[in-house]
Write a protein that holds these residues in place. Structure first.
Motif, PDB file in Angstrom:
ATOM      1  N   ASP A  56      85.065-101.817 -38.284  1.00 28.02           N
ATOM      2  CA  ASP A  56      85.187-100.812 -39.343  1.00 28.02           C
ATOM      3  C   ASP A  56      84.502-101.287 -40.619  1.00 28.02           C
ATOM      4  N   ILE A  57      83.980-100.356 -41.423  1.00 27.39           N
ATOM      5  CA  ILE A  57      83.307-100.696 -42.668  1.00 27.39           C
ATOM      6  C   ILE A  57      84.329-100.806 -43.799  1.00 27.39           C
ATOM      7  N   PRO A  58      84.196-101.798 -44.701  1.00 24.87           N
ATOM      8  CA  PRO A  58      85.093-101.884 -45.859  1.00 24.87           C
ATOM      9  C   PRO A  58      84.702-100.831 -46.894  1.00 24.87           C
ATOM     10  N   GLY A  59      85.159 -99.611 -46.656  1.00 21.69           N
ATOM     11  CA  GLY A  59      84.695 -98.476 -47.455  1.00 21.69           C
ATOM     12  C   GLY A  59      85.447 -98.240 -48.746  1.00 21.69           C
ATOM     13  N   VAL A  60      86.450 -99.073 -49.050  1.00 21.40           N
ATOM     14  CA  VAL A  60      87.250 -98.894 -50.275  1.00 21.40           C
ATOM     15  C   VAL A  60      87.017-100.081 -51.198  1.00 21.40           C
ATOM     16  N   GLY A  61      86.586 -99.805 -52.429  1.00 25.31           N
ATOM     17  CA  GLY A  61      86.318-100.896 -53.364  1.00 25.31           C
ATOM     18  C   GLY A  61      85.813-100.378 -54.694  1.00 25.31           C
ATOM     19  N   GLY A  62      85.497-101.313 -55.580  1.00 26.65           N
ATOM     20  CA  GLY A  62      85.017-100.957 -56.911  1.00 26.65           C
ATOM     21  C   GLY A  62      86.148-100.560 -57.838  1.00 26.65           C
ATOM     22  N   PRO A  63      85.836-100.164 -59.067  1.00 20.65           N
ATOM     23  CA  PRO A  63      86.857 -99.765 -60.036  1.00 20.65           C
ATOM     24  C   PRO A  63      87.676 -98.572 -59.540  1.00 20.65           C
ATOM     25  N   ILE A  64      88.922 -98.507 -59.978  1.00 17.80           N
ATOM     26  CA  ILE A  64      89.808 -97.401 -59.608  1.00 17.80           C
ATOM     27  C   ILE A  64      89.941 -96.462 -60.803  1.00 17.80           C
ATOM     28  N   ASP A  65      89.560 -95.214 -60.608  1.00 17.30           N
ATOM     29  CA  ASP A  65      89.749 -94.192 -61.644  1.00 17.30           C
ATOM     30  C   ASP A  65      91.110 -93.544 -61.461  1.00 17.30           C
ATOM     31  N   VAL A  66      91.787 -93.251 -62.571  1.00 17.42           N
ATOM     32  CA  VAL A  66      93.127 -92.658 -62.527  1.00 17.42           C
ATOM     33  C   VAL A  66      93.197 -91.502 -63.520  1.00 17.42           C
ATOM     34  N   LEU A  67      93.553 -90.336 -63.000  1.00 18.04           N
ATOM     35  CA  LEU A  67      93.707 -89.131 -63.823  1.00 18.04           C
ATOM     36  C   LEU A  67      95.140 -88.640 -63.708  1.00 18.04           C
ATOM     37  N   VAL A 123      73.183 -97.618 -39.082  1.00 14.29           N
ATOM     38  CA  VAL A 123      74.066 -98.716 -39.476  1.00 14.29           C
ATOM     39  C   VAL A 123      74.793 -98.343 -40.766  1.00 14.29           C
ATOM     40  N   SER A 124      76.116 -98.531 -40.785  1.00 11.20           N
ATOM     41  CA  SER A 124      76.898 -98.265 -41.995  1.00 11.20           C
ATOM     42  C   SER A 124      76.710 -99.391 -42.986  1.00 11.20           C
ATOM     43  N   ARG A 125      76.518 -99.040 -44.247  1.00 13.94           N
ATOM     44  CA  ARG A 125      76.379-100.056 -45.273  1.00 13.94           C
ATOM     45  C   ARG A 125      76.907 -99.536 -46.605  1.00 13.94           C
ATOM     46  N   ILE A 126      77.217-100.468 -47.495  1.00  8.20           N
ATOM     47  CA  ILE A 126      77.722-100.128 -48.823  1.00  8.20           C
ATOM     48  C   ILE A 126      76.543 -99.886 -49.748  1.00  8.20           C
ATOM     49  N   GLY A 127      76.539 -98.722 -50.392  1.00  2.49           N
ATOM     50  CA  GLY A 127      75.447 -98.381 -51.282  1.00  2.49           C
ATOM     51  C   GLY A 127      75.740 -98.665 -52.737  1.00  2.49           C
ATOM     52  N   LEU A 179      96.309 -88.603 -59.847  1.00  2.00           N
ATOM     53  CA  LEU A 179      95.208 -88.675 -58.892  1.00  2.00           C
ATOM     54  C   LEU A 179      94.469 -89.987 -59.130  1.00  2.00           C
ATOM     55  N   ALA A 180      94.235 -90.743 -58.071  1.00  2.00           N
ATOM     56  CA  ALA A 180      93.523 -92.017 -58.192  1.00  2.00           C
ATOM     57  C   ALA A 180      92.519 -92.127 -57.052  1.00  2.00           C
ATOM     58  N   ALA A 181      91.373 -92.747 -57.332  1.00  2.00           N
ATOM     59  CA  ALA A 181      90.334 -92.907 -56.314  1.00  2.00           C
ATOM     60  C   ALA A 181      89.524 -94.151 -56.598  1.00  2.00           C
ATOM     61  N   ASP A 182      89.005 -94.763 -55.527  1.00  4.28           N
ATOM     62  CA  ASP A 182      88.140 -95.926 -55.685  1.00  4.28           C
ATOM     63  C   ASP A 182      86.720 -95.475 -56.028  1.00  4.28           C
ATOM     64  N   SER A 183      85.766 -96.404 -56.030  1.00  5.72           N
ATOM     65  CA  SER A 183      84.404 -96.091 -56.468  1.00  5.72           C
ATOM     66  C   SER A 183      83.326 -96.512 -55.475  1.00  5.72           C
ATOM     67  N   ARG A 184      83.738 -96.874 -54.261  1.00  5.60           N
ATOM     68  CA  ARG A 184      82.750 -97.364 -53.289  1.00  5.60           C
ATOM     69  C   ARG A 184      82.033 -96.203 -52.598  1.00  5.60           C
ATOM     70  N   GLN A 185      80.742 -96.362 -52.461  1.00  2.67           N
ATOM     71  CA  GLN A 185      79.905 -95.355 -51.802  1.00  2.67           C
ATOM     72  C   GLN A 185      79.225 -96.015 -50.608  1.00  2.67           C
ATOM     73  N   SER A 186      79.532 -95.546 -49.412  1.00  2.00           N
ATOM     74  CA  SER A 186      78.928 -96.095 -48.202  1.00  2.00           C
ATOM     75  C   SER A 186      78.181 -94.995 -47.467  1.00  2.00           C
ATOM     76  N   TYR A 187      77.264 -95.391 -46.601  1.00  2.00           N
ATOM     77  CA  TYR A 187      76.462 -94.413 -45.883  1.00  2.00           C
ATOM     78  C   TYR A 187      75.857 -95.054 -44.637  1.00  2.00           C
ATOM     79  N   ARG A 188      75.287 -94.219 -43.762  1.00  4.57           N
ATOM     80  CA  ARG A 188      74.561 -94.691 -42.589  1.00  4.57           C
ATOM     81  C   ARG A 188      73.065 -94.632 -42.878  1.00  4.57           C
ATOM     82  N   ASN A 189      72.380 -95.750 -42.655  1.00  6.66           N
ATOM     83  CA  ASN A 189      70.939 -95.749 -42.897  1.00  6.66           C
ATOM     84  C   ASN A 189      70.194 -95.127 -41.716  1.00  6.66           C
ATOM     85  N   GLN A 190      68.871 -95.186 -41.743  1.00  4.48           N
ATOM     86  CA  GLN A 190      68.069 -94.518 -40.716  1.00  4.48           C
ATOM     87  C   GLN A 190      68.267 -95.111 -39.325  1.00  4.48           C
ATOM     88  N   LYS A 191      68.784 -96.332 -39.241  1.00  6.17           N
ATOM     89  CA  LYS A 191      69.077 -96.948 -37.949  1.00  6.17           C
ATOM     90  C   LYS A 191      70.498 -96.657 -37.483  1.00  6.17           C
TER      91      LYS A 191
END
Length: 309
Positions: free
Chosen positions: A279-290, A29-33, A15-27
């Motif tokens: 589209d938002i670049p929603g994949v990024g950051g360190p990759i965890d692998v289990l 707009v999608s952004r990387i958190g 199992l592997a997953a990235d670490s990026r967290q994105s969300y929509r703000n009050q307006k």
């Protein structure tokens, strides 16, 4: 949005997953958190979970990370003896209640109607179904278009070994159902790779096509003639022939990591597709692998708290 990969081989489950967290703000707009979110979890010594989709859920009016609810689940439920299916069902029940998606879905037809009406479109039909809303509109040029609207939800992998040594993998859709992806006791379902989240890049690479091809006009015409099932069957003939049943565990790790790295790299240089830009670049950051095996779990890579110099 994230990307999680499951690769199941005779030697073990990756199992592997990235670490990026994105969300929509009050307006809206999608952004990387953050690039430090945890999306991969060890439930017990046999079963792991990966999470994609919503970054937060409301609890008492306060948005909280999905990881908070997974860790709470581990503390409050006797997880040690649970089967893979039982974990999948219990997590589906938990997040189905937490998301409260039915209320959001009930509001969606009016939101769709207001949105298109303001743009000058004529609303021909709006129909609420079990998990989404289908609609038909006419644009200013008189063209009739079909569309589907849904709410932001969650998709989970639940993968691992049962107490009898058999292995299973499930997708948990919220809203939606629990769907079996791998089963060591069912011929043809024992080994392979699956992905959830922003899957377009890895789908294009491995399967040879992006599901959005079904939205194109020429494919729609063929679907009307031959049916979607037949068209998907023919498209699937483009998939790379990979012998998952002979794949060493290290290769499964390399494949899973490469799929996430490649997605992140393509998103760096692109902004959606020509037919649907932005589209938002929603994949990024360190990759965890289990890695899960019958001998126990092993974290090949896991984020740690640190101080950046």
């Amino acid at each position: 949005m994230s990307l999680a990969i499951n690769t199941t081989t005779p030697e073990g489950i990756v199992l592997a997953a990235d670490s990026r967290q994105s969300y929509r703000n009050q307006k809206g707009v999608s952004r990387i958190g953050s690039d430090s979110a945890s999306k991969l979890f060890l439930i017990n010594n046999r079963i792991g979970v990966a999470v994609t989709g919503l970054a937060f859920l409301q609890e008492n009016g306060i948005p909280k990370n999905i990881s908070k609810f997974i860790e709470q689940f581990k503390r409050e439920v006797e997880v040690e003896k649970l089967s893979v299916k039982e974990v999948a069902d219990k997590l589906h029940y938990l997040f189905d209640k937490k998301l409260n998606w039915q209320e959001q879905l009930n509001k969606l037809p009016d939101q769709i109607k207001d949105n298109f009406s303001k743009q000058g479109f004529e609303i021909i039909e709006i129909k609420k179904e079990q998990y989404n809303v289908k609609f038909k509109i006419k644009d200013k040029a008189g063209n009739i278009k079909d569309g589907v609207g849904g709410i932001d939800g969650l998709v989970l992998f639940v993968a691992g070994y049962n107490s009898d040594g058999s292995h299973e993998v499930y997708n948990v859709y919220i809203p939606g159902e629990v769907v079996k992806r791998r089963d060591s006791k069912q011929k043809g379902m024992e080994y392979g790779a699956n992905w959830i989240g922003q899957t377009d890049v890895v789908s294009r690479i491995i399967k040879g096509w992006d599901p959005r091809i079904l939205n194109t006009a020429f494919v729609n015409e063929i679907v009307k003639q031959k049916g979607q099932q037949e068209i998907e069957k023919q498209l699937n003939s483009l998939e790379y022939a990979i012998n998952w049943g002979a794949m060493p565990l290290q290769d499964a790790i390399d494949f899973s990591v490469l799929a996430i790295q490649t997605t992140s790299a393509i998103q760096r240089f692109s902004d959606g597709i020509q037919a649907d830009p932005g589209d938002i670049p929603g994949v990024g950051g360190p990759i965890d692998v289990l890695v899960l095996t019958q001998d126990g779990p092993k974290w090949v890579k896991q984020k740690e708290l640190r101080i950046e110099n």
